[in-house]
Each structure stands twice: as C-alpha cells, then as structure tokens.
Write an enzyme that holds these catalytic residues in place. Structure first.
Site, PDB file in Angstrom:
ATOM      1  N   PHE A 149     -21.456  16.510  -1.535  1.00  0.00           N
ATOM      2  CA  PHE A 149     -21.519  17.767  -0.705  1.00  0.00           C
ATOM      3  C   PHE A 149     -22.398  18.925  -1.634  1.00  0.00           C
ATOM      4  O   PHE A 149     -22.828  19.987  -0.919  1.00  0.00           O
ATOM      5  CB  PHE A 149     -20.017  18.239  -0.535  1.00  0.00           C
ATOM      6  N   LYS A 173     -27.373   9.111   4.990  1.00  0.00           N
ATOM      7  CA  LYS A 173     -25.566   9.448   5.061  1.00  0.00           C
ATOM      8  C   LYS A 173     -25.145  10.685   4.237  1.00  0.00           C
ATOM      9  O   LYS A 173     -24.617  10.386   3.110  1.00  0.00           O
ATOM     10  CB  LYS A 173     -24.940   8.296   5.042  1.00  0.00           C
ATOM     11  N   GLU A 176     -20.133  14.520   4.692  1.00  0.00           N
ATOM     12  CA  GLU A 176     -19.497  14.848   5.938  1.00  0.00           C
ATOM     13  C   GLU A 176     -19.039  16.375   5.771  1.00  0.00           C
ATOM     14  O   GLU A 176     -18.614  16.912   7.081  1.00  0.00           O
ATOM     15  CB  GLU A 176     -18.571  14.017   6.345  1.00  0.00           C
ATOM     16  N   SER A 226     -19.468  10.946  -6.765  1.00  0.00           N
ATOM     17  CA  SER A 226     -18.443  10.919  -8.048  1.00  0.00           C
ATOM     18  C   SER A 226     -18.665   9.537  -8.639  1.00  0.00           C
ATOM     19  O   SER A 226     -18.891   8.559  -8.091  1.00  0.00           O
ATOM     20  CB  SER A 226     -16.832  11.086  -7.578  1.00  0.00           C
ATOM     21  N   CYS A 281     -23.543  18.902 -10.901  1.00  0.00           N
ATOM     22  CA  CYS A 281     -23.600  17.689 -11.710  1.00  0.00           C
ATOM     23  C   CYS A 281     -23.998  18.043 -13.126  1.00  0.00           C
ATOM     24  O   CYS A 281     -23.915  17.284 -14.069  1.00  0.00           O
ATOM     25  CB  CYS A 281     -24.199  16.572 -11.391  1.00  0.00           C
TER      26      CYS A 281
HETATM   27  P1  NAD Z   1     -18.157  11.879  -3.289  1.00  0.00           P
HETATM   28  O1  NAD Z   1     -18.231  10.727  -4.360  1.00  0.00           O
HETATM   29  O2  NAD Z   1     -16.648  12.017  -2.759  1.00  0.00           O
HETATM   30  O3  NAD Z   1     -19.021  11.563  -2.064  1.00  0.00           O
HETATM   31  C1  NAD Z   1     -20.351  10.969  -2.082  1.00  0.00           C
HETATM   32  C2  NAD Z   1     -20.675  10.676  -0.997  1.00  0.00           C
HETATM   33  O4  NAD Z   1     -19.812   9.223  -1.008  1.00  0.00           O
HETATM   34  C3  NAD Z   1     -20.431  11.141   0.291  1.00  0.00           C
HETATM   35  O5  NAD Z   1     -21.395  11.065   1.361  1.00  0.00           O
HETATM   36  C4  NAD Z   1     -19.137  10.614   1.078  1.00  0.00           C
HETATM   37  O6  NAD Z   1     -19.012  10.668   2.501  1.00  0.00           O
HETATM   38  C5  NAD Z   1     -19.138   9.145   0.376  1.00  0.00           C
HETATM   39  N1  NAD Z   1     -17.900   8.806   0.039  1.00  0.00           N
HETATM   40  C6  NAD Z   1     -16.861   9.151  -0.354  1.00  0.00           C
HETATM   41  N2  NAD Z   1     -15.642   8.510  -0.381  1.00  0.00           N
HETATM   42  C7  NAD Z   1     -16.178   7.028  -0.280  1.00  0.00           C
HETATM   43  C8  NAD Z   1     -15.381   6.023   0.034  1.00  0.00           C
HETATM   44  N3  NAD Z   1     -14.082   5.655  -0.418  1.00  0.00           N
HETATM   45  N4  NAD Z   1     -16.184   5.094   0.553  1.00  0.00           N
HETATM   46  C9  NAD Z   1     -17.544   5.174   0.578  1.00  0.00           C
HETATM   47  N5  NAD Z   1     -18.099   6.170   0.562  1.00  0.00           N
HETATM   48  C10 NAD Z   1     -17.644   7.379   0.220  1.00  0.00           C
HETATM   49  O7  NAD Z   1     -18.704  12.957  -4.129  1.00  0.00           O
HETATM   50  P2  NAD Z   1     -18.707  14.768  -3.740  1.00  0.00           P
HETATM   51  O8  NAD Z   1     -17.223  15.233  -4.001  1.00  0.00           O
HETATM   52  O9  NAD Z   1     -19.460  14.754  -2.207  1.00  0.00           O
HETATM   53  O10 NAD Z   1     -19.520  15.334  -4.947  1.00  0.00           O
HETATM   54  C11 NAD Z   1     -19.251  15.422  -6.009  1.00  0.00           C
HETATM   55  C12 NAD Z   1     -19.514  14.578  -7.130  1.00  0.00           C
HETATM   56  O11 NAD Z   1     -20.790  14.225  -7.157  1.00  0.00           O
HETATM   57  C13 NAD Z   1     -19.241  14.921  -8.519  1.00  0.00           C
HETATM   58  O12 NAD Z   1     -18.559  14.175  -9.229  1.00  0.00           O
HETATM   59  C14 NAD Z   1     -20.612  15.307  -9.061  1.00  0.00           C
HETATM   60  O13 NAD Z   1     -20.547  15.051 -10.595  1.00  0.00           O
HETATM   61  C15 NAD Z   1     -21.452  14.180  -8.444  1.00  0.00           C
HETATM   62  N6  NAD Z   1     -22.905  14.400  -8.378  1.00  0.00           N
HETATM   63  C16 NAD Z   1     -23.688  13.855  -9.403  1.00  0.00           C
HETATM   64  C17 NAD Z   1     -24.804  13.952  -9.429  1.00  0.00           C
HETATM   65  C18 NAD Z   1     -25.864  13.354 -10.509  1.00  0.00           C
HETATM   66  O14 NAD Z   1     -27.079  13.379 -10.363  1.00  0.00           O
HETATM   67  N7  NAD Z   1     -25.268  12.326 -11.217  1.00  0.00           N
HETATM   68  C19 NAD Z   1     -25.437  15.131  -8.702  1.00  0.00           C
HETATM   69  C20 NAD Z   1     -24.696  15.738  -7.849  1.00  0.00           C
HETATM   70  C21 NAD Z   1     -23.235  15.334  -7.750  1.00  0.00           C
END
Ligand code: NAD
Length: 498
Positions: A149, A173, A176, A226, A281
């Site tokens: 997000f 994808k 959401e 994450s 991040c």
């Molecule tokens: P998230 O992991 O909750 O979601 C990321 C994506 O995964 C979304 O599209 C979501 O729909 C999907 N997702 C979530 N739960 C899932 C599941 N159980 N099974 C399958 N798909 C699933 O992350 P977020 O809260 O949207 O974003 C924040 C996180 O992203 C933080 O931890 C941040 O550090 C990380 N981030 C990392 C970088 C990097 O470059 N390393 C960059 C941006 C964000």
C-alpha cells in the site's frame, strides 16, 4: 459510492463472483469506495488474456516497444498530478510526497526507454574455424507484480516498465487498500498504444494472490511487501517452479558519529523518520548515537518534530498525513506504549493525536523514544509509522554490530565527516542500500534496488540491470557457416575449438 473494478484486456470490469473490499480516506477515517476482490475464476481469465497478448507483444520490434514506452512516459508526466491526487486520497500521504513517488517511478520508465541498448547481446567471431557464437535474451511470458500500500505508483513502476520493455505481458495485483492509481496508469498504457492484454490490473487479496502463484502459465512473480508475506510468496512461487523476487520489510538504522554536523543530522533524521508518516520501507526508524557529543540527538529531533504540521495530505502546507488504517494506528500506538512500559522515554509522544476537523482520521503524531535497547519491542518490530527509536553506543564498531545483528537489511545510513569511518561502515554492514550523509539512499533507476537478509528473498534486486536480467532469459547460439563442407568428417568426441 463507486466500485473499483479490474482492468483486463483493455476494459474496466467487475465480475459477478467478485467479493468486495473497502477503501478508506485515511484523513477522514471513512470508507470512500469499494474494490472488487477477484476470484480464482477471474485469475484464470486474466492469465489467459495475458498469455495471448504475450504471443504478439514478445514478437514486437524493439522500436515499436520503445515508441510505446516514450508515449507512456509523456502521459504519466502529463497526468502526474492526477495520479498523485489519487494516491493522497487513498493512502493519505501529502501531495508533494505523492508527486515525488510518481517522479521516482517515471525514472524507471525512462530507464526502460533505453531497452534496445539494455537488450544488446554479445558476439564472438571465429571461436573455432568458421564458427561464431552470439547470445541474446528473450522475455519470460506472463509476469505478475504483487505490491504494497505504501507506494501505490512507484513500487509497481519498479516492475512493469522493465517487464513490458523486455517483451513480457504483466498482471499487477496492487494493494487492495489503494488501488486507484494502478487503474489510471492502466488507461495511460492503453492511450500510449500498448496492445490490450499486455498490462492488466487485477484487484484482490489472498485468494487472487494464491491463484496467481499456483497458475502454471505465470512465469515470474515480483513481490514487495511485509517480510512474512514475502517469505510465503517466495516459497510458494518457487515450489511452483516460477522465477521469484520478494522484497520484504525493514528496520533501517542511521548511525550518528561525533564529527557529524548535528543541525544537518537533525533536519535529515526528522525528514527520514516522519516523511510519509514513517510508512516508507527506507524510513529511518532507529538512530544510533555514537559517543557523548551526540547524546542529545533525540531531544534535537523531538524539538524539530514538534513543529511538523500534521493533517490531511490534500492541504498544501501540511507535511505529514495520517497512517493507512485504524488497525495500523492501534498497532503503532501499542508499540509506543510497550516501549515506554519497557523503560524507554518518549521525548515527543504521538499517541491519541487529534487533527481539528478530522477527528475520525487515522493520525499518529511524530514520536521519538529515547534510551531504547535492542530487547524492546519498539526496536524489534518493524513499526511502519512515525516513530523514531534512539539507541546509544560508545563506538562505531558496536553500532555496526547492532545493525548486523538485526534480522532486516534493507537500508542504512551514517552521518559523519570521516571518510575512513564511512568506508569502514559501508564495507562492514550487511545491508543492501547504504547512505553516507544521505538518510534515504534509494538507488536511481539505472541501479538496482534491494535489501539483504529478511528484506529480500530471491537472487535479484529490482529494476536497473538486475531487473532486465530477472525479466529475461538467455540464449547462446553457436553457428557454423562456410562455403563448402564437402569432405569434412565429424568427430564423435566432445567438441573443442579448432
Ligand atoms: P503486505 O505484505 O500486507 O501486503 C503486500 C501485498 O501482499 C498486497 O498486495 C496484499 O494484498 C498481499 N497480501 C497480504 N497478505 C497476504 C496473504 N496472506 N497472502 C497473499 N497475499 C497477501 O504489506 P503492506 O502492509 O501492504 O506494505 C507494507 C510493508 O511493505 C512493510 O513491511 C514495508 O517495509 C514493506 N515494503 C518493502 C519495500 C522494499 O522495498 N523492501 C518497499 C515497500 C514496502
């Protein structure tokens, strides 16, 4: 209230068997639209569309692809303010910050405009008598991007410009929680002349992600999000024999040495910790003060942070917006409480923050907790909110050891006037992206972006040269052409050069 659908084969669609999710305006704390959440059946349809589009697009010439990319670049540039407004309305970050992420995404598009140069192969003439060898790279097929997000435009743009320039089709994808920017971007691709089906947006949650990870016609998966989900995506996609890069969470440290300019540090730490409400991040969430002269850095940052204007991201002089959801706000506030309960001192405390006129908004004020130790939850957890923890050590080697003991390895920075200390630091830390007097060292588009340890699963960093390698695979051709082969006898032993 509007319903945000999918963008498949050039059309905005909602299906009967879609479930619905809620999208919030985080500044108001209220639902602003609904988003379709795709079923497995829709996933099968979008993959079929993308597979069909791939057959044509992968055979398009490099100059055709470049023309589309340049046109897309112009359109994104022209519509940057509209994309930024969508980001602010669903994510909450301030408009200037949203505009900045569009700009950083555009730089990847500009990198991808150079694809004819990037895809040049090698050629060796006369490796054996009348034998030449050359290599070239081919696209993979249907590539998938699953994105977080916090950068609804930039992170997807780390992926699809390169994938598409290489000749792949792409299914995005997006999160959401803030899907609208992706849907506008899809329309800009269409306007730029990209054939329908090459770029698709599929909205959804776990059900859609699992169906994409299991689909036999998905060739590669790029994920950013994450750490627990990154690991899960990496393992499941790998088990299904897909190419996968999965970037995870972070805990980014900044070391402050006694020879640093402390006014400069104060300004830059404040920006790096509280910009985008700490939901980056590459945000700095842990400051390590090295030596007595730096003891008061927490107080200096707290003083500066108290002047940050917090409010709705749509208001022009606001510097920091809300966090993404009510759950995020509670999680961040609970971690601050735990920090204080475990012995840290809150120099500025953003719990129960209220913005007049936006009482329902998901606001957390800037928070600095000092005297933090590595055992505390406020240090161990990735907070992903506007909270800076300050830790104290006596020397630079202890600071490097602390960074290396942390399970994450995304970004880190040092503030110093010493070239020797900076060099020791950059060679010593087990972290992918390093800043020297630069607190948020996000690599330019023509380098690759990626962390170490729990911040990345897979071999490839994203965009830049590693992005081109990730979205293509190599062929090496050994060819023999000569005027006449009469009388030539083939040996049955293993071929060697003559
Ligand atoms: P998230 O992991 O909750 O979601 C990321 C994506 O995964 C979304 O599209 C979501 O729909 C999907 N997702 C979530 N739960 C899932 C599941 N159980 N099974 C399958 N798909 C699933 O992350 P977020 O809260 O949207 O974003 C924040 C996180 O992203 C933080 O931890 C941040 O550090 C990380 N981030 C990392 C970088 C990097 O470059 N390393 C960059 C941006 C964000």
């Amino acid at each position: 209230m509007s319903t945000l659908g999918h963008f498949i084969d050039g059309k905005l669609l909602v299906f009967e068997d879609d479930r619905m999710g809620e999208v919030f305006d985080p500044a108001l704390g209220s639902v602003s639209s609904h988003v379709a959440l795709a079923s497995k059946k829709t996933v099968n349809e979008v993959v079929e569309v993308a597979q069909r589009a791939f057959e044509e697009w992968s055979n398009s010439s490099l100059s055709q692809r470049t023309k589309v990319l340049f046109a897309f670049r112009e359109l994104v540039n022209r519509r940057a303010d509209d994309i930024a407004a969508l980001i602010t309305s669903e994510h909450g970050k301030v408009l200037s910050d949203a505009r900045g992420e569009v700009q950083r995404g555009l730089e990847v598009v500009e990198f991808a405009c150079g694809i004819p140069q990037l895809l040049k192969g090698d050629f060796s003439s006369q490796v054996s008598t009348a034998v030449d060898v050359y290599s070239f790279r081919e696209p993979l097929g249907v590539c998938v991007g699953i994105t977080p997000f916090n950068f609804p435009a930039m992170v997807p743009m780390w992926m699809f410009p390169v994938a598409i320039a290489c000749g792949n089709s792409f299914i995005l994808k997006p999160s959401e929680k803030d899907p609208s920017a992706s849907l506008l971007i899809a329309q800009l691709w269409q306007e730029a002349g990209l054939p329908d089906g090459v770029f698709n947006v599929l909205n959804g949650d776990q059900e859609a992600v699992n169906a994409l990870l299991d689909h036999p016609d998905v060739a590669a998966v790029s994920f950013v999000g994450s750490t627990p989900i990154a690991k899960y995506i990496y393992e499941r996609a790998s088990q299904n024999s897909k190419r996968v890069q999965a970037l995870g969470g972070a805990k980014n440290h900044a070391i402050i040495l006694e020879d640093a300019d402390l006014d400069f540090v104060t300004e830059n730490l404040t920006a790096a910790a509280f910009g985008s409400a700490g939901e980056r991040c590459m945000a700095i969430s842990a400051a390590i003060a090295v030596g007595d002269r730096v003891n008061d850095i927490g107080k200096m940052v707290a003083e500066r942070a108290s002047k940050i204007k917090v409010g709705s991201g749509t208001i022009s002089d606001v510097e920091m917006g809300p966090v993404i959801t009510g759950q995020s706000k509670s999680r961040i506030e609970d971690l601050i409480t735990k920090g204080v309960d475990q012995g840290a001192s809150a120099l500025i405390d953003g719990r129960n923050y209220k913005v007049p006129g936006y009482e329902g908004g998901f606001f957390v004020g800037p928070t600095v907790v000092d005297e933090v130790t590595v055992e505390m939850d406020v240090y161990r957890e990735e907070i992903f909110g506007p909270v800076l923890s300050v830790l104290h050590v006596n020397d630079v080697d202890s600071a490097i050891a602390m960074i290396n003991a942390n399970p994450y390895g995304n970004g880190t920075a040092i503030f110093t006037g010493s070239g020797d200390a900076a060099r020791r630091f950059s060679r010593g830390v087990k972290v992918g992206m390093i800043g020297i007097n630069v607190p948020i060292p996000v690599p330019m588009a023509y380098y690759s972006f990626g962390g170490w340890k729990n911040s990345l699963f897979g071999q490839s960093h994203i965009h830049g040269p590693e992005g081109v390698a990730f979205y293509t695979r190599a062929k090496v051709v050994t060819q023999r052409w000569f005027a006449s082969h009469i009388g030539e006898r083939a040996s049955l032993s293993f071929p060697t050069a003559k």
